[in-house]
Design a protein around this motif. Structure first.
Motif, PDB file in Angstrom:
ATOM      1  N   ALA A 261       4.663  -0.748  -1.516  1.00 36.38           N
ATOM      2  CA  ALA A 261       4.811  -0.010  -0.260  1.00 36.38           C
ATOM      3  C   ALA A 261       3.480   0.586   0.177  1.00 36.38           C
ATOM      4  N   ALA A 262       2.735   1.142  -0.772  1.00 32.46           N
ATOM      5  CA  ALA A 262       1.437   1.750  -0.454  1.00 32.46           C
ATOM      6  C   ALA A 262       0.481   0.704   0.108  1.00 32.46           C
ATOM      7  N   ASP A 263       0.435  -0.475  -0.515  1.00 39.98           N
ATOM      8  CA  ASP A 263      -0.434  -1.544  -0.012  1.00 39.98           C
ATOM      9  C   ASP A 263      -0.043  -1.944   1.406  1.00 39.98           C
ATOM     10  N   TYR A 264       1.254  -2.091   1.637  1.00 36.14           N
ATOM     11  CA  TYR A 264       1.757  -2.461   2.959  1.00 36.14           C
ATOM     12  C   TYR A 264       1.365  -1.406   3.998  1.00 36.14           C
ATOM     13  N   LEU A 265       1.577  -0.147   3.654  1.00 35.50           N
ATOM     14  CA  LEU A 265       1.281   0.938   4.592  1.00 35.50           C
ATOM     15  C   LEU A 265      -0.212   1.110   4.831  1.00 35.50           C
ATOM     16  N   GLU A 266      -1.030   0.892   3.810  1.00 32.83           N
ATOM     17  CA  GLU A 266      -2.485   0.971   3.998  1.00 32.83           C
ATOM     18  C   GLU A 266      -2.958  -0.097   4.979  1.00 32.83           C
ATOM     19  N   GLU A 267      -2.392  -1.298   4.867  1.00 34.28           N
ATOM     20  CA  GLU A 267      -2.738  -2.356   5.819  1.00 34.28           C
ATOM     21  C   GLU A 267      -2.319  -1.954   7.239  1.00 34.28           C
ATOM     22  N   LEU A 268      -1.134  -1.398   7.365  1.00 31.46           N
ATOM     23  CA  LEU A 268      -0.646  -0.956   8.660  1.00 31.46           C
ATOM     24  C   LEU A 268      -1.556   0.116   9.259  1.00 31.46           C
ATOM     25  N   LEU A 269      -1.952   1.088   8.439  1.00 40.44           N
ATOM     26  CA  LEU A 269      -2.853   2.144   8.916  1.00 40.44           C
ATOM     27  C   LEU A 269      -4.174   1.549   9.387  1.00 40.44           C
ATOM     28  N   ASP A 270      -4.692   0.567   8.645  1.00 43.08           N
ATOM     29  CA  ASP A 270      -5.937  -0.093   9.044  1.00 43.08           C
ATOM     30  C   ASP A 270      -5.775  -0.805  10.385  1.00 43.08           C
ATOM     31  N   ILE A 271      -4.688  -1.556  10.537  1.00 44.74           N
ATOM     32  CA  ILE A 271      -4.440  -2.290  11.773  1.00 44.74           C
ATOM     33  C   ILE A 271      -4.320  -1.327  12.958  1.00 44.74           C
ATOM     34  N   ALA A 272      -3.623  -0.216  12.744  1.00 39.52           N
ATOM     35  CA  ALA A 272      -3.394   0.761  13.814  1.00 39.52           C
ATOM     36  C   ALA A 272      -4.577   1.711  13.983  1.00 39.52           C
TER      37      ALA A 272
END
Length: 170
Positions: free
Chosen positions: A23-34
């Motif tokens: 979940a952390a990896d997924y959310l870190e990618e999302l934060l980077d994209i956004a």
């Protein structure tokens, strides 16, 4: 990462830790994209992976919460799906962003306690306003701890909790 669950085996703990990491990896990618700044805190609470996105600047993650937590609910579901895609198992992880759920839990606890007091005084059941699944769970827990009864009625998104007097032994 801390755990505050009891009698959980090492296999269960490692699976929940794995869910948190995915979940952390997924959310870190999302934060980077956004292009949002935020840190990810992982924990295990109540036999679930608990993931929180925190930011130094208050309100900087409000877009990830949305009106009444609607975006947060959707983001939690997407995160659960990302975990399920990697593990092959359904996840029950809880996601919080900027402390929104923690603050909402406190508000709902007060509301539920007030409703319990009203039911005890009147002896009549009380229907609450519609709540999402997380919110209903908070209310049900408070009601159960008070010794009263509750159930959920209605259909999403208008599902609500009904607080009832304790069953009598007559």
């Amino acid at each position: 990462m801390s755990t505050d669950t009891v009698d959980q085996g090492p296999d269960r703990t490692s699976r929940l830790e794995e869910e948190g990491e995915i979940a952390a990896d997924y959310l870190e990618e999302l934060l980077d994209i956004a292009d949002l700044d935020g840190d990810i805190d992982l924990d295990i609470r109540h036999d679930r992976a608990a993931v929180e996105v925190v930011a130094d600047e208050e309100g900087s993650l409000s877009a990830l919460v949305g009106r009444d937590g609607e975006v947060l609910e959707a983001l939690q579901e997407l995160t659960r799906l990302a975990v399920q895609a990697k593990t092959g198992e359904r996840s029950r992880l809880m996601l919080d962003v900027g402390g929104f759920r923690a603050a909402r839990r406190q508000e709902l606890t007060v509301l539920a306690e007030e409703t319990v007091a009203q039911v005890k005084e009147s002896g009549e059941e009380i229907e609450m306003s519609p709540l999402n699944a997380f919110e209903r769970k908070v209310v049900h827990d408070v009601v159960a701890a008070s010794g009263l009864l509750s159930d959920s009625r209605g259909v999403e998104p208008e599902r609500y909790v009904v607080v009832q007097p304790a069953a009598s032994d007559d």
